[in-house]
Each structure stands twice: as structure tokens, then as C-alpha cells.
Enzyme design. Structure first.
Site, mmCIF file in Angstrom:
data_model
loop_
_atom_site.group_PDB
_atom_site.id
_atom_site.type_symbol
_atom_site.label_atom_id
_atom_site.label_comp_id
_atom_site.label_asym_id
_atom_site.label_seq_id
_atom_site.Cartn_x
_atom_site.Cartn_y
_atom_site.Cartn_z
ATOM 1 N N LYS A 173 0.841 -1.206 0.000
ATOM 2 C CA LYS A 173 0.000 0.000 0.000
ATOM 3 C C LYS A 173 0.868 1.244 0.000
ATOM 4 O O LYS A 173 0.520 2.254 -0.606
ATOM 5 C CB LYS A 173 -0.940 -0.011 1.205
ATOM 6 N N LYS A 181 -8.568 -10.917 -9.191
ATOM 7 C CA LYS A 181 -9.564 -10.857 -8.142
ATOM 8 C C LYS A 181 -10.671 -9.832 -8.442
ATOM 9 O O LYS A 181 -10.377 -8.764 -8.989
ATOM 10 C CB LYS A 181 -8.819 -10.424 -6.867
ATOM 11 N N LYS A 195 -13.511 -3.651 -6.372
ATOM 12 C CA LYS A 195 -14.051 -2.346 -6.767
ATOM 13 C C LYS A 195 -12.997 -1.544 -7.538
ATOM 14 O O LYS A 195 -13.309 -0.877 -8.515
ATOM 15 C CB LYS A 195 -14.471 -1.594 -5.485
HETATM 16 P P1 AMP Z 1 -12.436 -5.737 2.422
HETATM 17 O O1 AMP Z 1 -13.218 -4.866 1.543
HETATM 18 O O2 AMP Z 1 -10.986 -5.780 2.075
HETATM 19 O O3 AMP Z 1 -12.693 -5.452 3.884
HETATM 20 O O4 AMP Z 1 -12.910 -7.236 2.130
HETATM 21 C C1 AMP Z 1 -13.997 -7.790 2.787
HETATM 22 C C2 AMP Z 1 -13.943 -9.295 2.715
HETATM 23 O O5 AMP Z 1 -14.232 -9.740 1.394
HETATM 24 C C3 AMP Z 1 -12.587 -9.898 3.069
HETATM 25 O O6 AMP Z 1 -12.816 -11.058 3.845
HETATM 26 C C4 AMP Z 1 -12.001 -10.240 1.735
HETATM 27 O O7 AMP Z 1 -11.106 -11.315 1.785
HETATM 28 C C5 AMP Z 1 -13.229 -10.625 0.945
HETATM 29 N N1 AMP Z 1 -13.012 -10.421 -0.500
HETATM 30 C C6 AMP Z 1 -12.804 -9.252 -1.134
HETATM 31 N N2 AMP Z 1 -12.670 -9.447 -2.469
HETATM 32 C C7 AMP Z 1 -12.790 -10.783 -2.681
HETATM 33 C C8 AMP Z 1 -12.763 -11.630 -3.836
HETATM 34 N N3 AMP Z 1 -12.605 -11.157 -5.068
HETATM 35 N N4 AMP Z 1 -12.928 -12.964 -3.656
HETATM 36 C C9 AMP Z 1 -13.121 -13.485 -2.415
HETATM 37 N N5 AMP Z 1 -13.153 -12.753 -1.306
HETATM 38 C C10 AMP Z 1 -13.008 -11.415 -1.412
#
Ligand code: AMP
Length: 335
Positions: free
Chosen positions: A115, A206, A209
Site C-alpha cells: 500500500k 480478483k 471495486k
Molecule cells: P475488504 O473490503 O478488504 O474489507 O474485504 C472484505 C472481505 O471480502 C474480506 O474477507 C475479503 O477477503 C473478501 N473479498 C474481497 N474481495 C474478494 C474476492 N474477489 N474474492 C473473495 N473474497 C473477497
């Protein structure tokens, strides 16, 4: 502890959760609800660690994320849903944990390094970005959970939270924070759901957003159809009769999750007996079927009902958090 607790959460970086969030996280929380008290946090403070020039509308995002939790199948009567900043013990424990966490350890965290490199030139690295894992440790350990659900590749992140708990226990000579378990989802496709596009090397990447390659849980039937129609398939398959490579095709990957006939569909795709349009049309139908209950549940959720749910969740979260903080204060001889 009469009930075994699970702690889980997502950042309120934006108001819409996508299919990756569902497959990689929510699906497991929903499954765990029948055996555990699953505390579902909306992590609004965490959304600030990587914010750009314009601060996010946290109150709006948090409410919408909470609605998506329920739309996906979290039952607020079983699982408390709450917003991180509304439980002030998170910030308090973060401060205390920052006293027992070495800087070197934080600087070595791979996501911090990534990051930091991603930051626009001239932008300062905030203390909050470095301290992110300390806040995460506080989020988890406040609830002294039995476990935390996590995708296979994120398991190392949780090790740091465990280390922070151990450091606290060692520093103050009290077993305030027992070890929690990683509840690992080892389904590789679900824990890293690909998006609809590919990266600069032609590889699936992956769903996120930031790549603008998502199907959102709130997308209506037309939006899903439009997105799937423009999704990536096998580039060398120009005609139906050309052989496909389902392993590298986003549409085939989704068929594997959402179509009970995926094995036949993959074989036909490989043998050139099935065209990409046919795959896409089948997927559109399956995905829309899959999302119907989400849409049904979400349409009944207005701001007043979600606020009442969040208030209840906050009260239950604070009950647990304040008990933990009382033990923390005793161990530290603050009281
Ligand atoms: P975050 O927005 O980083 O807080 O992600 C929220 C949750 O969604 C976390 O547990 C991530 O690992 C999961 N996550 C986000 N993107 C993906 C994806 N493309 N496939 C599987 N899990 C995801």
C-alpha cells in the site's frame, strides 16, 4: 463464556458489496450462524486508512454495508451487526495494543509495504496505515472469539493479531486474551473470486471495486446481464467450434459455482460444442436466480429498520467489549 463467539467484518470503503465479498466472506459467516454467535462488524475506521483526497461518506456506506449483510442472509436476530466506531472500546484497546507492538513487526507486514508503494507520489504514509494491524487485533481480541473466518491466503494477517494478544498477556502477566482459531475456507475459487476482466498479462484477477470488474449484490437483473455479456472468455475461441479453456475463462469459472451442470458445460466448451454466448446466457439466468432472495430481503430494509438493528448490535457488542476492557484495566493496574 456461555456462547462461542466469532468475529468478522468488512471495511466500509464503499457502499456496495460484491459477489467476491459474498463468496469469500459472507457465505461462511452465514454458515457459522447456526453454531456460533457471529459478531458482524462494519469497519468504518478501517476505511480511512487508505482514503484518498475525498473522505468517504462513512455513515452512508456503513448502513448500506449492513443492509448487504442482511440481504445476503445474516440474521440480525442471531448475529449482532454493529459499526466499529460506535463501540469506542475498539479505539481504546487499539491505543493500549500500540504500546505492546514493535514497529519493526508492523513495517514488515506485506500489505503495508504494497500500500505504501501504491500511494501517489508526495503523499505521506499515515500512522493509521502502519497501525492498521494493531486496530485489527483490537477488533478481534475485544470479543475474545473462538475463531475468525478467513480465506486461505489471508491467514498470515491473523497471526499478527495473535502475537499482539500474546505480547499483552506477557507484558502484564495475565491471560486476558486466549488464542483464537483461524476458520479457514480452503475453496480457492471462492476465497479469491475472479472479476469479469483480466490483467495486463491476460490472467484472471480478483474481483475488486478498484478494478471495476464486479457484480454487486445490489445489481438488478439487467445490470447482471449486461456485465456478463461483456465478460472475458477464452480469447482464442472466436467461434462456437473453437476449443475453449474453461480454467482461464471468467464465465466458465462462475458456471462452476452457480450452474449445477457446469461439468457438462465445461466439457462441451472444451470440445467446441458450445459457444461463449450460450455460456453467458446460461450464467445470466443462474446468477439472477441466485440473487433473487438477496434482492427480496434488501427491498424490505429501510434506514429506520437498519438503525434499530445497528443499535441492538451495538449494545450487545458493547456488553462484551466493556467486560474485556474491565479485565484489561485490572491486568494493567489502571484500576
Ligand atoms: P475488504 O473490503 O478488504 O474489507 O474485504 C472484505 C472481505 O471480502 C474480506 O474477507 C475479503 O477477503 C473478501 N473479498 C474481497 N474481495 C474478494 C474476492 N474477489 N474474492 C473473495 N473474497 C473477497
Amino acid at each position: 463464556m456461555s456462547e462461542r463467539r466469532i468475529l468478522s467484518g468488512m471495511r466500509a470503503t464503499n457502499p456496495r458489496l460484491h459477489l467476491g465479498n459474498y463468496e469469500g466472506a459472507l457465505r461462511n459467516w452465514i454458515r457459522l450462524q447456526s453454531d456460533y454467535r457471529v459478531f458482524c462488524m462494519v469497519a468504518d475506521y478501517h476505511a480511512l486508512t487508505t482514503m484518498g483526497d475525498v473522505p468517504p461518506d462513512l455513515a452512508y456506506n456503513s448502513r448500506e454495508v449492513a443492509k448487504d449483510y442482511i440481504a445476503a442472509g445474516i440474521d440480525p436476530d442471531k448475529s449482532p451487526i454493529f459499526i466499529q466506531s460506535q463501540v469506542p472500546e475498539h479505539a481504546e484497546l487499539h491505543l493500549i495494543f500500540s504500546m505492546v507492538t514493535g514497529l519493526g513487526k508492523l513495517e514488515r507486514v506485506p500489505t503495508y509495504k504494497e500500500k505504501r508503494e501504491d500511494l501517489a507520489e508526495g503523499r505521506q504514509v499515515s500512522y493509521g496505515l502502519l497501525g492498521y494491524p494493531v486496530l485489527q487485533a483490537a477488533d478481534i481480541l475485544l470479543y475474545r472469539p473462538y475463531g475468525v473466518p478467513v480465506g486461505k491466503d489471508q491467514a498470515p494477517h491473523l497471526e499478527l493479531s495473535r502475537e499482539v494478544g500474546r505480547s499483552f498477556n506477557a507484558a502484564f502477566g495475565a491471560e486476558v486474551f486466549p488464542e483464537f482459531k483461524d476458520i479457514i475456507d480452503d475453496d480457492d475459487l471462492r476465497s479469491k473470486l475472479p472479476g469479469l476482466d483480466v490483467d495486463e498479462n491476460g490472467q484472471l484477477r480478483k474481483m475488486s471495486k478498484s478494478y471495476d470488474n464486479c457484480i454487486y449484490l445490489t445489481d438488478d437483473a439487467d445490470a447482471v446481464a449486461q456485465k456478463v455479456k461483456s465478460a472475458f472468455t477464452t480469447p482464442s475461441k472466436m467461434r462456437k467450434t473453437d476449443p475453449g479453456i474453461p480454467e482461464g475463462c471468467a464465465v466458465c469459472q462462475y458456471l462452476k459455482l452457480y450452474s449445477p451442470d457446469w461439468q457438462t458445460q465445461w466439457e462441451e466448451d472444451r470440445r467446441g460444442e458450445r459457444g461463449c454466448m450460450q455460456n453467458k446466457n446460461d450464467l445470466i439466468e443462474r446468477l439472477n436466480e441466485f440473487l433473487v432472495p438477496f434482492r427480496e430481503r434488501r427491498k424490505d430494509l429501510d434506514d429506520a429498520s437498519i438503525d434499530a438493528i445497528l443499535k441492538r448490535g451495538r449494545e450487545e457488542a458493547r456488553d462484551v467489549a466493556s467486560e474485556t476492557m474491565a479485565e484489561v484495566r485490572r491486568a494493567m493496574r489502571l484500576i
